[in-house]
Design a protein around this motif. Structure first.
Motif, PDB file in Angstrom:
ATOM      1  N   LEU A   7       0.813  -1.213   0.000  1.00 47.66           N
ATOM      2  CA  LEU A   7       0.000   0.000   0.000  1.00 47.66           C
ATOM      3  C   LEU A   7       0.854   1.274   0.000  1.00 47.66           C
ATOM      4  N   PRO A   8       1.833   1.445   0.900  1.00 50.69           N
ATOM      5  CA  PRO A   8       2.672   2.658   0.812  1.00 50.69           C
ATOM      6  C   PRO A   8       3.451   2.749  -0.504  1.00 50.69           C
ATOM      7  N   PHE A   9       3.893   1.618  -1.023  1.00 52.20           N
ATOM      8  CA  PHE A   9       4.615   1.621  -2.299  1.00 52.20           C
ATOM      9  C   PHE A   9       3.719   2.103  -3.435  1.00 52.20           C
ATOM     10  N   LEU A  10       2.482   1.622  -3.509  1.00 49.09           N
ATOM     11  CA  LEU A  10       1.551   2.053  -4.547  1.00 49.09           C
ATOM     12  C   LEU A  10       1.172   3.526  -4.390  1.00 49.09           C
ATOM     13  N   LEU A  11       1.060   3.994  -3.158  1.00 50.22           N
ATOM     14  CA  LEU A  11       0.783   5.407  -2.933  1.00 50.22           C
ATOM     15  C   LEU A  11       1.923   6.288  -3.434  1.00 50.22           C
ATOM     16  N   ILE A  12       3.143   5.884  -3.179  1.00 50.21           N
ATOM     17  CA  ILE A  12       4.304   6.650  -3.639  1.00 50.21           C
ATOM     18  C   ILE A  12       4.381   6.641  -5.162  1.00 50.21           C
ATOM     19  N   VAL A  13       4.140   5.498  -5.773  1.00 49.90           N
ATOM     20  CA  VAL A  13       4.168   5.417  -7.233  1.00 49.90           C
ATOM     21  C   VAL A  13       3.081   6.296  -7.849  1.00 49.90           C
ATOM     22  N   SER A  14       1.868   6.251  -7.300  1.00 52.18           N
ATOM     23  CA  SER A  14       0.790   7.080  -7.846  1.00 52.18           C
ATOM     24  C   SER A  14       1.072   8.563  -7.616  1.00 52.18           C
ATOM     25  N   LEU A  15       1.699   8.916  -6.512  1.00 53.05           N
ATOM     26  CA  LEU A  15       2.075  10.304  -6.261  1.00 53.05           C
ATOM     27  C   LEU A  15       3.087  10.784  -7.298  1.00 53.05           C
ATOM     28  N   VAL A  16       4.072   9.975  -7.598  1.00 48.72           N
ATOM     29  CA  VAL A  16       5.084  10.339  -8.593  1.00 48.72           C
ATOM     30  C   VAL A  16       4.435  10.518  -9.968  1.00 48.72           C
ATOM     31  N   VAL A  17       3.524   9.642 -10.329  1.00 46.38           N
ATOM     32  CA  VAL A  17       2.841   9.749 -11.619  1.00 46.38           C
ATOM     33  C   VAL A  17       1.994  11.015 -11.671  1.00 46.38           C
TER      34      VAL A  17
END
Length: 121
Positions: free
Chosen positions: A20-30
């Motif tokens: 979950l934190p990894f996907l949040l960081i990836v979506s934030l970067v995108v």
């Protein structure tokens, strides 16, 4: 043997906690990348429109042509939403006159009070 059995689902739990934190960081970067891209596209469109208007400002259709060029560039860059423009007052501020005086005078009157500086066209 009981210690191996108790750690059987530990990897799945750790994966779930990290996912979950990894996907949040990836979506934030995108999302930040997309916003930056949109900002750059709008800035480029405004630059192209302003440059066109600065060069062709004496032509009757210069304002509409500049807006059209900027919108074409923005559309090509997939900018979401329309680009709107605002212009300063068409009453020119000239040397020795207040801004209020410019709007009430004709071009001949303004030329008589002009500083004598002329643009070469």
């Amino acid at each position: 043997m009981t210690s191996v059995r108790s750690e059987r689902g530990a990897a799945a739990v750790e994966f779930a906690l990290i996912l979950l934190p990894f996907l949040l960081i990836v979506s934030l970067v995108v999302d930040v990348g997309w916003v930056f891209s949109q900002q750059q596209a709008v800035t480029n469109a405004a630059r192209i429109g302003a440059r066109y208007y600065a060069i062709h400002h004496l032509e009757p259709s210069a304002q509409a042509d500049a807006e059209q060029r900027a919108n074409d560039v923005a559309t090509a860059a997939n900018v979401a939403g329309p680009i709107t423009f605002s212009y300063p007052s068409t009453c020119a501020r000239r040397a020795g006159l207040d801004a209020h005086d410019d709007c009430d005078r004709t071009d001949d009157e303004l030329d008589r009070h002009d500083s004598g500086v002329r643009w070469i066209e």
